[in-house]
Design a protein around this motif. Structure first.
Motif, PDB file in Angstrom:
ATOM      1  N   ILE A  21       0.832  -1.208   0.000  1.00  0.00           N
ATOM      2  CA  ILE A  21       0.000   0.000   0.000  1.00  0.00           C
ATOM      3  C   ILE A  21       0.863   1.253   0.000  1.00  0.00           C
ATOM      4  O   ILE A  21       0.544   2.245  -0.674  1.00  0.00           O
ATOM      5  CB  ILE A  21      -0.948  -0.025   1.210  1.00  0.00           C
ATOM      6  CG1 ILE A  21      -1.925  -1.192   1.079  1.00  0.00           C
ATOM      7  CG2 ILE A  21      -1.720   1.286   1.324  1.00  0.00           C
ATOM      8  CD1 ILE A  21      -2.768  -1.438   2.318  1.00  0.00           C
ATOM      9  N   GLN A  22       1.985   1.238   0.747  1.00  0.00           N
ATOM     10  CA  GLN A  22       2.874   2.388   0.762  1.00  0.00           C
ATOM     11  C   GLN A  22       3.438   2.655  -0.631  1.00  0.00           C
ATOM     12  O   GLN A  22       3.602   3.812  -1.038  1.00  0.00           O
ATOM     13  CB  GLN A  22       4.024   2.154   1.737  1.00  0.00           C
ATOM     14  CG  GLN A  22       5.014   3.312   1.848  1.00  0.00           C
ATOM     15  CD  GLN A  22       4.418   4.543   2.495  1.00  0.00           C
ATOM     16  OE1 GLN A  22       4.060   4.535   3.664  1.00  0.00           O
ATOM     17  NE2 GLN A  22       4.300   5.620   1.736  1.00  0.00           N
ATOM     18  N   GLY A  23       3.705   1.594  -1.376  1.00  0.00           N
ATOM     19  CA  GLY A  23       4.206   1.759  -2.734  1.00  0.00           C
ATOM     20  C   GLY A  23       3.206   2.466  -3.629  1.00  0.00           C
ATOM     21  O   GLY A  23       3.561   3.372  -4.392  1.00  0.00           O
ATOM     22  N   VAL A  24       1.925   2.075  -3.531  1.00  0.00           N
ATOM     23  CA  VAL A  24       0.894   2.733  -4.337  1.00  0.00           C
ATOM     24  C   VAL A  24       0.775   4.202  -3.940  1.00  0.00           C
ATOM     25  O   VAL A  24       0.716   5.093  -4.792  1.00  0.00           O
ATOM     26  CB  VAL A  24      -0.464   2.027  -4.176  1.00  0.00           C
ATOM     27  CG1 VAL A  24      -1.530   2.730  -5.004  1.00  0.00           C
ATOM     28  CG2 VAL A  24      -0.364   0.565  -4.603  1.00  0.00           C
ATOM     29  N   ALA A  25       0.760   4.454  -2.619  1.00  0.00           N
ATOM     30  CA  ALA A  25       0.616   5.832  -2.144  1.00  0.00           C
ATOM     31  C   ALA A  25       1.776   6.700  -2.606  1.00  0.00           C
ATOM     32  O   ALA A  25       1.585   7.858  -3.013  1.00  0.00           O
ATOM     33  CB  ALA A  25       0.527   5.846  -0.612  1.00  0.00           C
ATOM     34  N   LEU A  26       2.983   6.143  -2.576  1.00  0.00           N
ATOM     35  CA  LEU A  26       4.176   6.919  -2.909  1.00  0.00           C
ATOM     36  C   LEU A  26       4.161   7.424  -4.342  1.00  0.00           C
ATOM     37  O   LEU A  26       4.644   8.526  -4.639  1.00  0.00           O
ATOM     38  CB  LEU A  26       5.423   6.061  -2.662  1.00  0.00           C
ATOM     39  CG  LEU A  26       6.782   6.738  -2.854  1.00  0.00           C
ATOM     40  CD1 LEU A  26       6.956   7.859  -1.835  1.00  0.00           C
ATOM     41  CD2 LEU A  26       7.906   5.724  -2.711  1.00  0.00           C
ATOM     42  N   VAL A  27       3.598   6.634  -5.262  1.00  0.00           N
ATOM     43  CA  VAL A  27       3.639   6.988  -6.676  1.00  0.00           C
ATOM     44  C   VAL A  27       2.317   7.609  -7.143  1.00  0.00           C
ATOM     45  O   VAL A  27       2.170   7.971  -8.296  1.00  0.00           O
ATOM     46  CB  VAL A  27       4.010   5.752  -7.530  1.00  0.00           C
ATOM     47  CG1 VAL A  27       4.159   6.093  -9.004  1.00  0.00           C
ATOM     48  CG2 VAL A  27       5.329   5.155  -7.048  1.00  0.00           C
ATOM     49  N   THR A  28       1.370   7.768  -6.239  1.00  0.00           N
ATOM     50  CA  THR A  28       0.090   8.371  -6.630  1.00  0.00           C
ATOM     51  C   THR A  28       0.294   9.765  -7.215  1.00  0.00           C
ATOM     52  O   THR A  28      -0.305  10.116  -8.248  1.00  0.00           O
ATOM     53  CB  THR A  28      -0.856   8.440  -5.419  1.00  0.00           C
ATOM     54  OG1 THR A  28      -1.178   7.110  -5.001  1.00  0.00           O
ATOM     55  CG2 THR A  28      -2.138   9.178  -5.775  1.00  0.00           C
ATOM     56  N   PHE A  29       1.137  10.584  -6.604  1.00  0.00           N
ATOM     57  CA  PHE A  29       1.359  11.939  -7.096  1.00  0.00           C
ATOM     58  C   PHE A  29       2.119  11.953  -8.436  1.00  0.00           C
ATOM     59  O   PHE A  29       1.658  12.582  -9.393  1.00  0.00           O
ATOM     60  CB  PHE A  29       2.092  12.777  -6.043  1.00  0.00           C
ATOM     61  CG  PHE A  29       1.225  13.158  -4.874  1.00  0.00           C
ATOM     62  CD1 PHE A  29       0.537  14.363  -4.863  1.00  0.00           C
ATOM     63  CD2 PHE A  29       1.087  12.307  -3.793  1.00  0.00           C
ATOM     64  CE1 PHE A  29      -0.271  14.715  -3.781  1.00  0.00           C
ATOM     65  CE2 PHE A  29       0.285  12.642  -2.708  1.00  0.00           C
ATOM     66  CZ  PHE A  29      -0.398  13.844  -2.703  1.00  0.00           C
ATOM     67  N   PRO A  30       3.284  11.281  -8.544  1.00  0.00           N
ATOM     68  CA  PRO A  30       3.975  11.280  -9.848  1.00  0.00           C
ATOM     69  C   PRO A  30       3.144  10.646 -10.963  1.00  0.00           C
ATOM     70  O   PRO A  30       3.210  11.088 -12.103  1.00  0.00           O
ATOM     71  CB  PRO A  30       5.245  10.465  -9.573  1.00  0.00           C
ATOM     72  CG  PRO A  30       5.452  10.550  -8.107  1.00  0.00           C
ATOM     73  CD  PRO A  30       4.081  10.618  -7.505  1.00  0.00           C
ATOM     74  N   ALA A  31       2.379   9.607 -10.622  1.00  0.00           N
ATOM     75  CA  ALA A  31       1.574   8.943 -11.657  1.00  0.00           C
ATOM     76  C   ALA A  31       0.513   9.866 -12.225  1.00  0.00           C
ATOM     77  O   ALA A  31       0.092   9.714 -13.378  1.00  0.00           O
ATOM     78  CB  ALA A  31       0.922   7.678 -11.078  1.00  0.00           C
ATOM     79  N   ALA A  32       0.084  10.844 -11.433  1.00  0.00           N
ATOM     80  CA  ALA A  32      -0.928  11.800 -11.887  1.00  0.00           C
ATOM     81  C   ALA A  32      -0.297  13.082 -12.421  1.00  0.00           C
ATOM     82  O   ALA A  32      -0.957  14.124 -12.486  1.00  0.00           O
ATOM     83  CB  ALA A  32      -1.885  12.122 -10.736  1.00  0.00           C
ATOM     84  N   SER A  33       0.965  13.021 -12.840  1.00  0.00           N
ATOM     85  CA  SER A  33       1.672  14.221 -13.301  1.00  0.00           C
ATOM     86  C   SER A  33       0.963  14.899 -14.468  1.00  0.00           C
ATOM     87  O   SER A  33       0.945  16.131 -14.577  1.00  0.00           O
ATOM     88  CB  SER A  33       3.112  13.872 -13.699  1.00  0.00           C
ATOM     89  OG  SER A  33       3.126  12.911 -14.746  1.00  0.00           O
TER      90      SER A  33
END
Length: 425
Positions: A21-33
């Motif tokens: 879950i931490q992995g998904v949360a960590l990339v949520t912002f860059p993935a929505a660039s």
């Protein structure tokens, strides 16, 4: 603490589930660039987009450095739960930011606070999770840490896919809602668990008072910092590079980011499995060269060949795969008297590199006129420096630090060896 097999399995499930879950949360912002930089949405410039991650890096550095000391006073479980709450707050703020999207100044402040909360969550949870994993499986620490980071990598690979799905549905904010729900469930599940790998796990690897850090720690820290630069150049800027400079579609850009994180995960799993044939220290020295090769490929891509960006980012991801978990496990093994502080210190160093790459790209582009392709080429030099440090760390461990006086208390070791079901005798 309890040694009941069911309780132990639940603790292991909570820790490894938290990694995913931490992995998904960590990339949520860059993935929505693409959403953040789209004129139809937030309309951020590249400098503003990069600046959005500064609070995250600063907060992650501070919390990672403070985590070991706070864990000795409050207990590792409480630090872990505080990290989950911070992650939950980050996702909630990201969702709330869409309601003030038309007021750029207010929306940007909300995003800055959201990434800051994510930094606190990352800085508190990740070092604690690494310590938990090592404590649960003291006879096979390297594999345990690699497996944990493989799940974290799986989460980072899932985020771009999920963002693409939600964007396609017209509800990009569905991802932070989903992640927030998962974090809330994990928080409620974990709160009732002991989450203590041993009777002394709360202070395992800790040091009392002020301890002078040995020179070898700074070599490990330098490696983690350079690694943070290399990983973030791909993790945060791949989508924008693919769409803005290579003319790729949003789907192709999401695919490039997905394969980067997917190969990060695949490499961690692979090297945990083939340990007998490819020793970790050999892998540790080879992988930075693959990172460098990946950046060379990325730097020479042309706008007419965006699809070649996918295998290029895949190669860079495979090169990055095992480097961070291995440098943490090597550092903890070599610097046993300060093992818990090593995990936090290396995560903090990694976050410094993250901050440099996340924020530094925008100013370099706007002030010096450098393209992302040129910056990827320059990062090849960082990867080669990483290769040099890998040789120093893998081939010349410090006997003076490794062979610490045996008069040290049990809390001076990385973890207190205990036997659990499934551990080797």
């Amino acid at each position: 603490m309890t040694n009941h097999p069911t309780a132990r399995r639940q603790e292991v499930a909570a820790v490894y589930g938290a990694g995913l879950i931490q992995g998904v949360a960590l990339v949520t912002f860059p993935a929505a660039s693409v959403v953040f930089t789209s004129a139809a949405d937030y309309g951020l410039s590249r400098t503003e987009y990069g600046g959005m991650f500064v609070p995250q890096a600063v907060a992650a550095i501070g919390s990672a450095l403070l985590g070991a000391g706070l864990a000795r006073r409050l207990g590792a479980k409480r630090i872990f739960l505080i990290g989950l709450v911070a992650n939950l707050a980050s996702m909630a703020l990201l969702v709330l930011s869409r309601f003030v999207m038309r007021d750029p100044a207010v929306a940007y402040v909300v995003l800055l606070v959201a990434t800051g909360c994510l930094g606190v969550g990352f800085g508190f949870t990740v070092p604690t999770l690494n310590t938990f994993a090592a404590g649960f499986f003291p006879q096979k620490v390297d594999k345990a840490v690699l497996a944990l980071n493989a799940l974290l990598g799986s989460g980072t690979a899932l985020a771009p896919i999920l963002v693409a799905v939600f964007v396609g549905l017209g509800i990009w904010w569905g991802l932070p809602v989903l992640v927030g729900a998962l974090i809330l469930g994990l928080l409620l599940f974990s709160a009732r668990l002991p989450l203590c790998p041993s009777a002394e796990a709360g202070g395992a690897g800790g040091t009392s008072g002020r301890t002078k850090l040995p020179f070898r720690f700074w070599v490990f820290a330098g490696f983690a910092l350079l690694y943070g630069v290399c990983e973030t150049m791909s993790g945060n800027w791949a989508s924008l590079y693919m769409t803005k400079e290579l003319g790729a579609s949003a789907t192709q850009a999401s695919l490039a980011l997905t394969v980067f994180w997917g190969m990060v995960t695949a490499g961690r799993i692979l090297f945990a499995v083939v340990e007998k044939w490819f020793p970790e220290r050999t892998v540790f020295q080879v992988l930075p060269l693959l990172v460098a090769a990946g950046f060379v490929m990325i730097a020479f891509l042309r706008p007419t060949e965006p699809l070649l960006g996918i295998p290029a980012f895949a190669l860079a991801g495979f090169g990055c795969s095992a480097l961070l978990p291995l440098v943490i496990s090597f550092g903890q093994a070599e610097l046993k008297p300060i093992a818990a502080s090593v995990a936090g210190g290396l995560i903090a160093s990694y976050q410094i590199g993250y901050g440099i790459a996340a924020f530094g790209v925008g100013p370099l582009e706007s002030r010096l006129g450098l393209s992302l392709g040129a910056l990827y080429g320059a990062t090849t030099g960082v990867a080669l420096a990483l290769a040099v440090l890998a040789v120093l760390l893998a081939r010349h461990p410090s006997r003076r630090v490794t062979e610490a006086p045996r008069a040290q208390s049990h809390s001076s070791t990385r973890t207190t060896p205990i036997t659990h079901p499934g551990d080797e005798p």
